[in-house]
Design a protein around this motif. Sequence first.
Motif, PDB file in Angstrom:
ATOM      1  N   MET A  74       5.400  -0.087   4.050  1.00 14.72           N
ATOM      2  CA  MET A  74       4.120   0.737   4.186  1.00 14.72           C
ATOM      3  C   MET A  74       3.270   0.727   2.913  1.00 14.72           C
ATOM      4  O   MET A  74       1.976   0.895   3.318  1.00 14.72           O
ATOM      5  CB  MET A  74       4.787   2.058   4.161  1.00 14.72           C
ATOM      6  N   PHE A  75       3.835   0.312   1.695  1.00 17.87           N
ATOM      7  CA  PHE A  75       2.845   0.236   0.576  1.00 17.87           C
ATOM      8  C   PHE A  75       1.700  -0.875   0.852  1.00 17.87           C
ATOM      9  O   PHE A  75       0.504  -0.516   0.809  1.00 17.87           O
ATOM     10  CB  PHE A  75       3.509  -0.035  -0.495  1.00 17.87           C
ATOM     11  N   PRO A  76       1.947  -2.049   1.055  1.00 12.92           N
ATOM     12  CA  PRO A  76       1.097  -2.899   1.331  1.00 12.92           C
ATOM     13  C   PRO A  76       0.125  -2.669   2.499  1.00 12.92           C
ATOM     14  O   PRO A  76      -1.067  -2.821   2.518  1.00 12.92           O
ATOM     15  CB  PRO A  76       1.696  -4.374   1.388  1.00 12.92           C
ATOM     16  N   ALA A  77       0.680  -2.106   3.678  1.00 12.53           N
ATOM     17  CA  ALA A  77       0.108  -1.661   5.006  1.00 12.53           C
ATOM     18  C   ALA A  77      -1.027  -0.825   4.487  1.00 12.53           C
ATOM     19  O   ALA A  77      -2.192  -0.463   4.892  1.00 12.53           O
ATOM     20  CB  ALA A  77       0.792  -0.931   5.886  1.00 12.53           C
ATOM     21  N   GLY A  78      -0.638   0.349   3.621  1.00  8.41           N
ATOM     22  CA  GLY A  78      -1.517   1.533   3.181  1.00  8.41           C
ATOM     23  C   GLY A  78      -2.566   1.002   2.390  1.00  8.41           C
ATOM     24  O   GLY A  78      -3.672   1.548   2.504  1.00  8.41           O
ATOM     25  N   ALA A  79      -2.295   0.107   1.582  1.00  6.89           N
ATOM     26  CA  ALA A  79      -3.241  -0.563   0.642  1.00  6.89           C
ATOM     27  C   ALA A  79      -4.322  -1.369   1.404  1.00  6.89           C
ATOM     28  O   ALA A  79      -5.615  -1.347   1.156  1.00  6.89           O
ATOM     29  CB  ALA A  79      -2.632  -1.567  -0.565  1.00  6.89           C
TER      30      ALA A  79
END
Length: 489
Positions: free
Chosen positions: A239-244
């Motif tokens: 979820m971290f790279p998707a959110g970024a």
Amino acid sequence: MQPGSANTGPDPRRWKALAVTLVVGFMILLDVTIVAVALPSMQHGLGASPAQVQWVVSGYALTFALSLVLAGRLGDAMGRRRIFLVALAAFVLCSVAAGAAPTIGLLVAARLAQGIAAGFLAPQNSALIQQMFQGAERGRAFGLFGATVGVSSAVGPITGGLILALAGAEQGWRWIFFVNVPIGVAAFTLAARLLPRGRGARRGTLDLAGVVLLGAGVFLLMFPLVQADAGGVRELWSMFPAGALLLAAFVLWERRVAARGHDPLLAPGLITQTRGYAPGAALATVYFIGFSGVWLVFALYFQIGRGFSPLMSGLCVTPFAIGSAGAAIVAGRLVERLGRLLTVLGLVGVVVGLSAAALLLGFASPGVAVWAAIPALLVGGVGSGFVISPNITMTLKEVPVRMAGAAGGALQTGQRLGGAVGTAALPGVYYLVLTSSGDTSEAVTVALGAAVGGVLVALAIAVAEWRRDGRPGPCPPEIAHGHTHAGQG
């Protein structure tokens, strides 16, 4: 009527109206930290897990942050007084629902809704200051607003501890929410009489795509952190790279909307063309990661790790609150003379204070550590008082007059986003270390060390901006289309 315009002159009730909005601002920001000392009581009384009760704090901070930019735009379009009154009524009703919640699920739902109401209230505060005040008075008003931001967060644990001591640990946590009701009702009555009426700015098209991109991006970054105790960071790391990526897409979309002459959710020119604004907003965001998260860490350590009562837990951090409150008052008088140097000195004080507290709580014997940490927390509090209010003043200093309201709302968004990350991440770090080692002293040291890391990043930003202060820069521009009516109400 537009108070402060050339035709009408200043609103004679402006200082009374400011007092009402600051009381409301204090209440909604207090709700970020006041709940911290009551989490163990909620967990026991409602049979909840640590991850569930974290949502009582983190969920409020998250929806608070997600609402700010949209609320600022709607306030500009529909009138700040109208949005303020509707949101205040909703906040009071949500407080009743939270206090009466029979299950943790309903409590979290009430807190999520309460956070949305708070998010709709907060940007109206800075916008109303822009609307009601001009010249030197505006600086004084923003100084009071900045002091409110700093002090409200610092006194939350003490206030929560006092309420629990008076109402009882078993059900006393409910009165942390119920206490908002009489304050909110009184504030609503006064706000309806004192706040200036206004028609709002021209109504543009709401940037729904921007709302979705910003909200989804922040949620994807936040959800794994909120679920850290349940393995969220490890299992939901994607979820971290998707959110970024979604936040990057938000920035590109906002540029495209502005280039087409439409109304963006957040004007790109505010960040790129206004000297001092972007560094100040970045400093606030990073600083609030550590500042907002330490209160939960202290509550977990003192109550669960050391077995203190909620009131004693709150009193343990009183030195920080006292130092922050006193320094915030002094800072309002020094900021014009010292400028960014004041925030640099303040951040150094926070680093020294929190570092010393982390080492003392982690390595000194339990009977000595709490007493020995008092001077360290006092130093950290004084430093914090020299950071928040001066940073607001310096960040908004070069913003064009017609952008003051929108700029203040965007600045608060950064603070709340940082606070949302901090209230999820730092307790998550504490629980991760505690789960792996079983040592509360090690857990508090590592968690406070993580907070210090965030403050060091803020210090680097402040030093860089301080060094640029003496250099000539561009005059404040008239920011791009879509926000030129921000000063209307």
